[in-house]
Motif scaffolding. Structure first.
Motif, mmCIF file in Angstrom:
data_model
loop_
_atom_site.group_PDB
_atom_site.id
_atom_site.type_symbol
_atom_site.label_atom_id
_atom_site.label_comp_id
_atom_site.label_asym_id
_atom_site.label_seq_id
_atom_site.Cartn_x
_atom_site.Cartn_y
_atom_site.Cartn_z
ATOM 1 N N ASN A 1 12.623 14.964 -6.699
ATOM 2 C CA ASN A 1 11.958 13.671 -6.537
ATOM 3 C C ASN A 1 12.190 13.059 -5.159
ATOM 4 O O ASN A 1 11.319 12.365 -4.634
ATOM 5 C CB ASN A 1 12.411 12.692 -7.623
ATOM 6 N N GLU A 2 13.338 13.316 -4.575
ATOM 7 C CA GLU A 2 13.655 12.713 -3.278
ATOM 8 C C GLU A 2 13.203 13.546 -2.082
ATOM 9 O O GLU A 2 12.788 12.998 -1.062
ATOM 10 C CB GLU A 2 15.155 12.459 -3.158
ATOM 11 N N LYS B 1 5.344 13.746 5.380
ATOM 12 C CA LYS B 1 5.443 12.312 5.110
ATOM 13 C C LYS B 1 4.278 11.590 5.787
ATOM 14 O O LYS B 1 4.066 11.732 6.989
ATOM 15 C CB LYS B 1 6.764 11.739 5.639
ATOM 16 N N THR C 1 7.677 3.969 4.302
ATOM 17 C CA THR C 1 7.951 4.639 3.033
ATOM 18 C C THR C 1 8.909 3.822 2.170
ATOM 19 O O THR C 1 8.693 3.671 0.957
ATOM 20 C CB THR C 1 8.506 6.051 3.285
ATOM 21 N N GLU C 2 9.962 3.300 2.778
ATOM 22 C CA GLU C 2 10.913 2.479 2.019
ATOM 23 C C GLU C 2 10.233 1.246 1.438
ATOM 24 O O GLU C 2 10.483 0.878 0.285
ATOM 25 C CB GLU C 2 12.099 2.084 2.905
ATOM 26 N N ASN D 1 7.966 2.369 -1.497
ATOM 27 C CA ASN D 1 8.796 2.712 -2.659
ATOM 28 C C ASN D 1 9.316 1.458 -3.345
ATOM 29 O O ASN D 1 9.356 1.385 -4.579
ATOM 30 C CB ASN D 1 9.965 3.613 -2.256
ATOM 31 N N LYS D 2 9.712 0.465 -2.544
ATOM 32 C CA LYS D 2 10.252 -0.785 -3.091
ATOM 33 C C LYS D 2 9.219 -1.527 -3.942
ATOM 34 O O LYS D 2 9.541 -2.048 -4.999
ATOM 35 C CB LYS D 2 10.727 -1.680 -1.938
ATOM 36 N N GLY E 1 6.499 -0.049 -5.236
ATOM 37 C CA GLY E 1 5.924 0.847 -6.238
ATOM 38 C C GLY E 1 4.499 1.297 -5.969
ATOM 39 O O GLY E 1 3.771 1.643 -6.897
ATOM 40 N N VAL F 1 1.777 4.015 -4.668
ATOM 41 C CA VAL F 1 1.749 5.462 -4.461
ATOM 42 C C VAL F 1 0.446 5.992 -3.861
ATOM 43 O O VAL F 1 0.457 6.984 -3.170
ATOM 44 C CB VAL F 1 2.072 6.244 -5.759
#
Length: 152
Positions: free
Chosen positions: A81-82, A89, A96-97, A100-101, A103, A105
């Motif tokens: 997953n990571e 990327k 990206t951070e 992800n924070k 949510g 996609v």
């Protein structure tokens, strides 16, 4: 390039590690490092799932169906997953951070979310305009090799 497989005929995980070059997702400098690709296959009766099926594999792991490698599958899925496709990327580390924070996609949703907070361009890099590379640390690659070593 190194390919490793763990599992059996009906349920398995395949790992590919390769040394590659790419534009670093923080510095934008050309760097050399390890790229990770992980995919799986689950077949239960007539139903088959292949590719990014870590949820199915993890569910089988949790219920004991992958008993032979149960102690390894949970950690493999965490790394999967990571680090899967860490050489492809679409965003910088900061972009990206943030995504992800919150949510997000999908690409269109990501562009909108980044534009809304002024992160669509980060240090001159426009989200999705190139593939960026987050090289895997050597200890992650070494751990994966140990996890896929079915002789132990």
């Amino acid at each position: 390039m190194r390919k490793l497989v763990i599992g059996n005929k009906s349920t398995f995980i395949e790992l590919t590690l390769k040394e590659t070059n790419g534009k670093h997702w923080e510095t934008f400098e050309n760097v050399k490092g390890i790229a990770i690709s992980i995919c799986g296959s689950v077949k239960i009766g007539e139903i088959e799932s292949c590719g990014q099926c870590q949820d199915s594999i993890e569910a089988l792991y949790k219920d004991g169906s992958l008993h032979k490698h149960a102690d390894r599958v949970g950690r493999i899925v965490e790394i999967w997953n990571e680090w899967h496709l860490n050489d492809l990327k679409a965003g910088t580390k900061k972009q990206t951070e943030y995504l992800n924070k919150v949510g997000v996609v999908g690409y269109d949703e990501a562009v909108k979310a980044l534009k809304d907070v002024g992160l669509y361009e980060d240090s001159g890099y426009r989200y999705g305009s190139d593939w960026l590379f987050n090289p895997a640390p050597n200890d992650i690659a070494e751990e994966l090799i140990r996890l896929f070593d079915t002789t132990k």
